[in-house]
Every structure is written in structure tokens, then in C-alpha cells.
Design an enzyme around this catalytic site. Structure first.
Site, PDB file in Angstrom:
ATOM      1  N   LYS A 106       0.833  -1.202   0.000  1.00  0.00           N
ATOM      2  CA  LYS A 106       0.000   0.000   0.000  1.00  0.00           C
ATOM      3  C   LYS A 106       0.867   1.251   0.000  1.00  0.00           C
ATOM      4  CE  LYS A 106      -3.668  -0.644   2.425  1.00  0.00           C
ATOM      5  NZ  LYS A 106      -4.169  -0.899   3.779  1.00  0.00           N
TER       6      LYS A 106
ATOM      7  N   ILE B  46      -6.599  -3.996  -7.519  1.00  0.00           N
ATOM      8  CA  ILE B  46      -7.725  -3.480  -8.289  1.00  0.00           C
ATOM      9  C   ILE B  46      -7.398  -2.073  -8.773  1.00  0.00           C
ATOM     10  CG2 ILE B  46     -10.220  -3.040  -8.292  1.00  0.00           C
ATOM     11  CD1 ILE B  46     -10.380  -4.968  -5.864  1.00  0.00           C
TER      12      ILE B  46
ATOM     13  N   HIS C 119      -8.487   0.833  -9.152  1.00  0.00           N
ATOM     14  CA  HIS C 119      -9.545   1.734  -8.691  1.00  0.00           C
ATOM     15  C   HIS C 119      -9.130   2.271  -7.322  1.00  0.00           C
ATOM     16  CE1 HIS C 119     -13.559   3.331  -8.128  1.00  0.00           C
ATOM     17  NE2 HIS C 119     -13.579   2.811  -6.921  1.00  0.00           N
TER      18      HIS C 119
ATOM     19  N   GLU D 143      -2.586 -12.449  -5.143  1.00  0.00           N
ATOM     20  CA  GLU D 143      -2.710 -11.062  -4.706  1.00  0.00           C
ATOM     21  C   GLU D 143      -3.273 -10.214  -5.836  1.00  0.00           C
ATOM     22  OE1 GLU D 143       0.518  -9.341  -2.557  1.00  0.00           O
ATOM     23  OE2 GLU D 143       1.494 -11.277  -2.254  1.00  0.00           O
TER      24      GLU D 143
HETATM   25  P1  ADP Z   1      -1.680  -6.760   3.016  1.00  0.00           P
HETATM   26  O1  ADP Z   1      -0.269  -7.132   3.250  1.00  0.00           O
HETATM   27  O2  ADP Z   1      -2.564  -6.949   4.231  1.00  0.00           O
HETATM   28  O3  ADP Z   1      -2.273  -7.441   1.808  1.00  0.00           O
HETATM   29  P2  ADP Z   1      -1.493  -4.341   1.384  1.00  0.00           P
HETATM   30  O4  ADP Z   1      -0.554  -3.213   1.654  1.00  0.00           O
HETATM   31  O5  ADP Z   1      -1.179  -5.226   0.223  1.00  0.00           O
HETATM   32  O6  ADP Z   1      -1.648  -5.170   2.736  1.00  0.00           O
HETATM   33  O7  ADP Z   1      -2.954  -3.702   1.214  1.00  0.00           O
HETATM   34  C1  ADP Z   1      -4.009  -4.548   0.829  1.00  0.00           C
HETATM   35  C2  ADP Z   1      -5.353  -4.083   1.330  1.00  0.00           C
HETATM   36  O8  ADP Z   1      -5.622  -2.747   0.873  1.00  0.00           O
HETATM   37  C3  ADP Z   1      -6.473  -4.924   0.759  1.00  0.00           C
HETATM   38  O9  ADP Z   1      -6.716  -6.090   1.541  1.00  0.00           O
HETATM   39  C4  ADP Z   1      -7.661  -3.965   0.777  1.00  0.00           C
HETATM   40  O10 ADP Z   1      -8.351  -4.060   2.004  1.00  0.00           O
HETATM   41  C5  ADP Z   1      -7.006  -2.581   0.650  1.00  0.00           C
HETATM   42  N1  ADP Z   1      -7.132  -1.949  -0.691  1.00  0.00           N
HETATM   43  C6  ADP Z   1      -7.476  -0.644  -0.881  1.00  0.00           C
HETATM   44  N2  ADP Z   1      -7.499  -0.324  -2.182  1.00  0.00           N
HETATM   45  C7  ADP Z   1      -7.155  -1.452  -2.861  1.00  0.00           C
HETATM   46  C8  ADP Z   1      -7.017  -1.741  -4.256  1.00  0.00           C
HETATM   47  N3  ADP Z   1      -7.222  -0.784  -5.210  1.00  0.00           N
HETATM   48  N4  ADP Z   1      -6.664  -3.013  -4.616  1.00  0.00           N
HETATM   49  C9  ADP Z   1      -6.457  -3.951  -3.658  1.00  0.00           C
HETATM   50  N5  ADP Z   1      -6.572  -3.734  -2.333  1.00  0.00           N
HETATM   51  C10 ADP Z   1      -6.918  -2.497  -1.920  1.00  0.00           C
HETATM   52 MG    MG Z   2      -1.276  -7.515  -0.108  1.00  0.00          MG
END
Ligand code: ADP
Ligand code: MG
Length: 166
Positions: free
Chosen positions: A32, A93, A95, A90
């Protein structure tokens, strides 16, 4: 140019592949923070993947709960939690969501393969590659043959039932 594309043009008999499952916490690798969050599927969904779906980057459509269907890029990789003996899925999306959606049902249609997994020398190179993947996914998903899956009944049926298959 066309030649380069042909190299990666892989057909898999399992595609298109439809699946859904509750979003779980991932590996906390900070996707993220890179601007590329990836929603992780639970083991039950990953274990159902057909064996011909190799690791690498795919494109398709995704939908959270009952909301709109958006473009996605997805990686099937080796799961470090299980010493790389199990796969992980993984989905990024394409968006902007206002909030996280852990625990919600994510439904996806996987339509095509972009490239194999690669290790990158730098974080910059990795981010650049993912942006290329997103660009490629956008192009592919604009094609009528891929666009039609956006309206598939799969995205309209009750999201309560967890199912895998195609
Ligand atoms: P994790 O290690 O828990 O997967 P990430 O940093 O990969 O953490 O963030 C993933 C989370 O971010 C998803 O589970 C979802 O809740 C949130 N999220 C917000 N926007 C998106 C997006 N555009 N695509 C995927 N996940 C998103
Ligand atoms: Mg993730």
C-alpha cells in the site's frame, strides 16, 4: 514489437477462471505504501487453483462485495509463509477505494497472462514493471472479447456463496 508480445502470449485451458473469497491480511510487505495495495485471498481459494495456472502476473476483472466491477492485475506467486511450497494470490484493483475491505468478498475473473514472475534489482524497477502491467491490463481489458466478462452473471449472483471454478 509484435514479436515480443508473441513470446508471452500464453494460452491456458483454465482461462477464463472465476473465483471469490474473503479478503485476508497479506504479508505486510507494504504494498500500500508503494501505491499498489494487493488484496490477498485465503488458502482455500489458492488451493483450488488449477495446476496449469502458473506463477506470474495476470489481468482480469474484480468486484468487492456488491459494488462495481473494475480492472485488476493479479499475481500468483510463491507464499513465503509456507517456505514457497504453497502459492499466494494477490489482486491489485485498478480503482481508488476510500477504505480497506478486509473481510469482504472479492470476486475475480482471471482472463489472461501478462508475464512470468521476475526478481528485480531495485524497488524502482519493480514499481515500473507493475505500472507496465497495469498499462497492459488496461489495453487488454478494453478489447471486446475481454470487456464482455465485466457484465458476466458471475458478478451479479449472490456474493454470499463462496465458489471456485469456471
Ligand atoms: P496486506 O499485506 O494486508 O495485503 P497491502 O498493503 O497489500 O496489505 O494492502 C491490501 C489491502 O488494501 C487490501 O486487503 C484492501 O483491504 C485494501 N485496498 C485498498 N485499495 C485497494 C485496491 N485498489 N486493490 C487492492 N486492495 C486495496
Ligand atoms: Mg497484499
Amino acid at each position: 514489437m509484435q514479436h515480443t508480445i508473441a513470446v508471452f502470449k500464453v494460452t491456458m485451458k483454465s482461462l477464463p477462471y472465476f473465483c471469490r473469497g474473503a479478503v485476508v491480511r497479506g504479508f505486510g510487505r507494504g504494498s500500500k505504501e508503494l501505491g499498489i495495495p494487493t488484496a490477498n485471498f485465503p488458502e482455500s481459494v489458492v488451493d483450488n487453483l488449477p495446476s496449469d495456472m502458473k506463477t506470474g502476473i495476470y489481468y482480469g476483472w474484480a468486484c468487492v462485495g456488491n459494488s462495481d466491477v473494475h480492472r485488476m492485475v493479479m499475481s500468483i506467486g510463491w507464499n513465503p509463509f509456507y517456505k514457497n511450497t504453497k502459492k499466494s494470490m494477490e489482486t491489485h484493483i485498478i480503482h481508488k477505494y476510500k477504505e480497506d475491505f478486509y473481510g469482504e468478498t472479492l470476486s475475480i475473473a482471471i482472463l489472461g497472462y501478462i508475464r512470468p514472475e521476475t526478481s528485480f534489482n531495485s524497488l524502482d524497477a519493480l514499481i515500473k514493471a507493475i505500472h507496465n502491467d497495469i498499462e497492459e491490463a488496461r489495453k487488454q481489458l478494453d478489447l471486446p472479447e475481454h470487456q464482455k466478462f465485466k457484465d458476466d452473471d458471475f458478478f451479479k449472483t449472490s456474493k454470499k456463496e463462496i465458489m471456485n471454478g469456471h
